[in-house]
Design a protein around this motif. Structure first.
Motif, PDB file in Angstrom:
ATOM      1  N   SER A   1       0.818  -1.221   0.000  1.00  0.00           N
ATOM      2  CA  SER A   1       0.000   0.000   0.000  1.00  0.00           C
ATOM      3  C   SER A   1       0.848   1.265   0.000  1.00  0.00           C
ATOM      4  O   SER A   1       0.306   2.359  -0.184  1.00  0.00           O
ATOM      5  N   THR A   2       2.167   1.138   0.270  1.00  0.00           N
ATOM      6  CA  THR A   2       3.022   2.340   0.314  1.00  0.00           C
ATOM      7  C   THR A   2       4.365   2.056  -0.363  1.00  0.00           C
ATOM      8  O   THR A   2       4.684   0.904  -0.673  1.00  0.00           O
ATOM      9  N   ASP A   3       5.139   3.130  -0.552  1.00  0.00           N
ATOM     10  CA  ASP A   3       6.528   3.054  -1.016  1.00  0.00           C
ATOM     11  C   ASP A   3       6.696   2.184  -2.261  1.00  0.00           C
ATOM     12  O   ASP A   3       7.591   1.342  -2.316  1.00  0.00           O
ATOM     13  N   GLN A   4       5.873   2.419  -3.252  1.00  0.00           N
ATOM     14  CA  GLN A   4       5.999   1.696  -4.525  1.00  0.00           C
ATOM     15  C   GLN A   4       7.034   2.392  -5.404  1.00  0.00           C
ATOM     16  O   GLN A   4       7.172   3.614  -5.351  1.00  0.00           O
ATOM     17  N   PRO A   5       7.756   1.631  -6.233  1.00  0.00           N
ATOM     18  CA  PRO A   5       8.819   2.252  -7.049  1.00  0.00           C
ATOM     19  C   PRO A   5       8.320   3.427  -7.889  1.00  0.00           C
ATOM     20  O   PRO A   5       9.041   4.402  -8.078  1.00  0.00           O
ATOM     21  N   GLU A   6       7.079   3.352  -8.351  1.00  0.00           N
ATOM     22  CA  GLU A   6       6.573   4.411  -9.248  1.00  0.00           C
ATOM     23  C   GLU A   6       6.445   5.758  -8.545  1.00  0.00           C
ATOM     24  O   GLU A   6       6.302   6.791  -9.196  1.00  0.00           O
TER      25      GLU A   6
ATOM     26  N   ILE B   1      10.043  19.380   1.019  1.00  0.00           N
ATOM     27  CA  ILE B   1      10.280  18.431   2.114  1.00  0.00           C
ATOM     28  C   ILE B   1       9.308  17.278   1.903  1.00  0.00           C
ATOM     29  O   ILE B   1       8.157  17.510   1.544  1.00  0.00           O
ATOM     30  N   GLY B   2       9.740  16.051   2.134  1.00  0.00           N
ATOM     31  CA  GLY B   2       8.809  14.928   2.036  1.00  0.00           C
ATOM     32  C   GLY B   2       8.555  14.339   3.411  1.00  0.00           C
ATOM     33  O   GLY B   2       9.502  14.018   4.134  1.00  0.00           O
ATOM     34  N   GLU B   3       7.279  14.192   3.774  1.00  0.00           N
ATOM     35  CA  GLU B   3       6.970  13.467   5.011  1.00  0.00           C
ATOM     36  C   GLU B   3       7.026  11.979   4.692  1.00  0.00           C
ATOM     37  O   GLU B   3       6.218  11.469   3.910  1.00  0.00           O
ATOM     38  N   ILE B   4       8.002  11.295   5.265  1.00  0.00           N
ATOM     39  CA  ILE B   4       8.237   9.889   4.927  1.00  0.00           C
ATOM     40  C   ILE B   4       8.646   9.132   6.190  1.00  0.00           C
ATOM     41  O   ILE B   4       9.705   9.398   6.763  1.00  0.00           O
ATOM     42  N   TYR B   5       7.815   8.198   6.608  1.00  0.00           N
ATOM     43  CA  TYR B   5       8.192   7.347   7.730  1.00  0.00           C
ATOM     44  C   TYR B   5       8.654   6.001   7.166  1.00  0.00           C
ATOM     45  O   TYR B   5       7.836   5.119   6.907  1.00  0.00           O
ATOM     46  N   LEU B   6       9.958   5.895   6.916  1.00  0.00           N
ATOM     47  CA  LEU B   6      10.526   4.651   6.388  1.00  0.00           C
ATOM     48  C   LEU B   6      11.909   4.452   6.995  1.00  0.00           C
ATOM     49  O   LEU B   6      12.551   5.419   7.417  1.00  0.00           O
ATOM     50  N   PRO B   7      12.401   3.211   6.982  1.00  0.00           N
ATOM     51  CA  PRO B   7      13.775   2.983   7.436  1.00  0.00           C
ATOM     52  C   PRO B   7      14.761   3.774   6.571  1.00  0.00           C
ATOM     53  O   PRO B   7      14.481   4.033   5.392  1.00  0.00           O
TER      54      PRO B   7
ATOM     55  N   LEU C   1      14.395   5.621   3.055  1.00  0.00           N
ATOM     56  CA  LEU C   1      14.186   7.069   3.125  1.00  0.00           C
ATOM     57  C   LEU C   1      15.072   7.805   2.123  1.00  0.00           C
ATOM     58  O   LEU C   1      14.621   8.693   1.397  1.00  0.00           O
ATOM     59  N   VAL C   2      16.347   7.423   2.069  1.00  0.00           N
ATOM     60  CA  VAL C   2      17.294   8.183   1.253  1.00  0.00           C
ATOM     61  C   VAL C   2      17.015   8.048  -0.250  1.00  0.00           C
ATOM     62  O   VAL C   2      17.486   8.862  -1.036  1.00  0.00           O
ATOM     63  N   THR C   3      16.215   7.046  -0.639  1.00  0.00           N
ATOM     64  CA  THR C   3      15.884   6.946  -2.072  1.00  0.00           C
ATOM     65  C   THR C   3      14.989   8.112  -2.503  1.00  0.00           C
ATOM     66  O   THR C   3      14.867   8.385  -3.693  1.00  0.00           O
ATOM     67  N   TYR C   4      14.387   8.794  -1.521  1.00  0.00           N
ATOM     68  CA  TYR C   4      13.493   9.909  -1.864  1.00  0.00           C
ATOM     69  C   TYR C   4      14.247  11.191  -2.226  1.00  0.00           C
ATOM     70  O   TYR C   4      13.644  12.185  -2.606  1.00  0.00           O
TER      71      TYR C   4
ATOM     72  N   PHE D   1      12.090  14.071   5.163  1.00  0.00           N
ATOM     73  CA  PHE D   1      12.147  14.245   6.623  1.00  0.00           C
ATOM     74  C   PHE D   1      12.791  13.028   7.298  1.00  0.00           C
ATOM     75  O   PHE D   1      12.386  11.884   7.061  1.00  0.00           O
ATOM     76  N   ASN D   2      13.771  13.299   8.115  1.00  0.00           N
ATOM     77  CA  ASN D   2      14.461  12.234   8.849  1.00  0.00           C
ATOM     78  C   ASN D   2      13.892  12.179  10.263  1.00  0.00           C
ATOM     79  O   ASN D   2      14.197  13.007  11.102  1.00  0.00           O
TER      80      ASN D   2
END
Ligand code: GLC
Length: 543
Positions: A248-253, A274-280, A284-287, A299-300
């Motif tokens: 449901s989240t973080d798809q390559p597209e 700024i991107g609100e991103i709750y990921l490891p 995260l850094v791929t964003y 956002f870290n």
């Protein structure tokens, strides 16, 4: 002088852009300053407080959503992307705010909520009106399974299933948050174009950037596969955590879309995202996007979730530093409107140490309003809870209201926030914890923040220097900040309440304490042996 004169000067000075060298301050508009006695903060209120932010040393203000909204999720359910909610004021008020922010050499960042709209947005009203409406495919509609149940097992962030049945058209629509927040279908090019137009609208007005809400949610799996069960789920967690949001989240597209947004920004001068991103961290850094074609600052959020433990923090900081691509500028966050305040996570005393950490790490710090005066989460009796996350999962203590209470300006009735009863109750301690009482108190949180900000902003080692880990153990976290053209600093933080001792084995660290959570110790010379009080943090200018 151009509207960007300030940033260009600082760029010449140290080759940095405003969002790299400066500090971002998040305002939750409902709770910052009321100007029209309705108990709810507004844009004129923010204007009235800009001098305070200037005094504090803030570079950019990020406003949580101020657009027309039924307020099911307090503005994160938008019904018109190009308007201002009357509760906050008018478009004239907004234009004035933007001008006054720029007059003070500051920047304005708006919240962009592209993942979902309000269910009252005209786009959704059209979309749900019939299956063959031209906007049907702007949202995510699916048939029921043969037994009538939801198309898959996806859960909503605020509790329950993520699918809502529509009687009229006999299909389900998907909502990652409330059912009042239907998700847009970002695979549809018309949706992309419509949102890019929204961005152009605000950028042409002259805003300096966007904080993009739930950036990692924007695209979903093309096949809508079931999310797997989370083997580590604990009952105190939100129900959505029962599943891992793999599909449901973080798809390559999603990265194509972020790149497209970036292209919009790059057509203007010195704007940022700024991107609100709750990921490891490794995700995260791929964003930042390939070669930096993505978000300027994903956002870290590590400091929001990690245990308050020196070795774990030291490891996380180095992991993040190591994972950053060469074009990725770091950033750090201690709090926001969705999380318990730092004081309520680590305690008032450690929150002072946390301030040293936030403002001496490498990268752009974001300060959540009120953290600079040590505001604490305010207990909100159940009958007064406003936040849907709190209301929908009442037994899990997940309401975000405690961290959204009115800013405490002074000791007068309603803390100088409003002349009328605020929309959310004030802290019972506001008479002693407020801007006015702390301003001239050398031991207050506000004075600590102010002095830290002054130091950070005048020393190149902090704004532009390297981060060098020095030492960590069960109590102490120590690191250096250095820049070839400027004095170097050693930061030593005691993350526990007990005294702690640090004797570097190989390096000599002769220097002067220039800032301490215990101001009494400032000016002292230190020489390779450090005895710290519990809850103490020090900054040493090295000789
Ligand atoms: C983001 C916002 C949060 C909101 C959610 C849905 O996480 O920060 O406040 O509830 O998105 O828009």
């Amino acid at each position: 002088m151009t509207p960007y004169g300030m940033a260009s000067q600082s760029q010449v000075k140290n080759q940095q852009l405003w969002w790299q060298s400066g500090i971002i301050y998040q305002i939750y508009p409902r709770s910052f300053q009321d100007s029209n006695a309705d108990g709810i903060g507004d844009l004129q209120g923010v204007i009235n407080r800009l001098d305070y932010l200037k005094w504090l040393g803030i570079q950019a203000v990020w406003l949580s959503p101020i657009y027309p909204s039924p307020m099911a999720d307090y503005g994160y359910d938008i019904s018109d992307y190009q308007g201002i909610h009357p509760i906050f004021g008018s478009m004239d008020d907004f234009d004035q705010l933007l001008e006054e922010v720029h007059q003070r050499g500051m920047k304005l960042i708006l919240d962009l909520v592209p993942n979902h709209t309000s269910d009252q947005h005209p786009w959704f009203l059209e979309s749900k009106s019939s299956r063959d409406n031209p906007k049907r495919d702007w949202y995510i509609w699916k048939d029921a399974l043969p037994d009538g149940s939801e198309p898959n097992n996806w859960l909503a962030m605020f509790g329950g299933t993520a699918w809502e049945w529509d009687e009229t058209t006999q299909q389900y629509y998907y909502h990652a948050f409330l059912k009042e927040q239907p998700d847009l279908n970002w695979r549809n090019p018309e949706v992309r174009e419509a949102m890019m137009n929204v961005m152009h609208y605000w950028l042409k007005k002259g805003i300096d950037g966007f904080r993009v809400d739930v950036m990692w949610h924007m695209v979903k799996d093309a096949h809508f596969r079931n999310n797997p069960i989370n083997p580590d789920y604990q009952p105190h967690q939100a129900t959505v955590d029962q599943l891992l949001a793999v599909y449901s989240t973080d798809q390559p597209e999603v990265h194509d879309i972020v790149r497209q947004m970036r292209e919009v920004l790059d057509a203007y001068e010195e704007r940022m995202m700024i991107g609100e991103i709750y990921l490891p961290v490794h995700k995260l850094v791929t964003y930042y996007g390939e070669n930096g074609s993505g978000a300027h600052l994903p956002f870290n959020f590590q400091l929001l979730n990690l245990p308050w433990n020196a070795t774990q923090l030291a490891a996380a900081i180095s992991q993040y530093e190591g994972a950053l691509p060469e074009y990725g500028w770091p950033n750090w966050v201690l709090g926001n409107h969705d999380q318990p305040r730092i004081t309520s996570r680590v305690g008032l005393q450690q929150a002072r140490v946390a301030a040293l950490l936030l403002l001496t790490l490498r990268g752009t710090p974001t300060i959540y309003y009120g953290d600079e005066i040590g505001m604490q989460d305010v207990p909100i009796p159940f009958s007064e809870v406003q936040d849907p996350q709190g209301l929908n999962m009442p037994d899990k203590n997940l309401s975000r209201d405690p961290a959204r209470t009115p800013m405490q300006w002074n000791a007068s009735t309603y803390a100088g926030f409003s002349s009328e009863k605020p929309w959310l109750r004030l802290s019972s301690t506001y008479r002693r914890l407020n801007v006015e009482s702390e301003k001239d108190n050398p031991f207050s949180m506000l004075t600590l923040y102010k002095r830290l900000i002054d130091l950070r902003q005048k020393e190149l080692s902090f704004t532009a220097g390297d981060y060098i880990p020095v030492y960590s153990d069960q109590q102490i976290l120590a690191y250096k900040r250095t820049h070839e053209n400027a004095p170097a600093f050693l930061i030593v933080l005691n993350l526990t309440h007990r005294p702690a001792y640090f004797k570097p084995e190989h390096d000599a660290f002769k220097g002067t304490i220039v800032l301490s959570t215990l101001p009494e110790e400032e000016g002292q010379e230190v020489d390779s042996y450090f005895a710290l009080s519990g809850d103490q943090g020090i900054i040493i200018r090295l000789h």
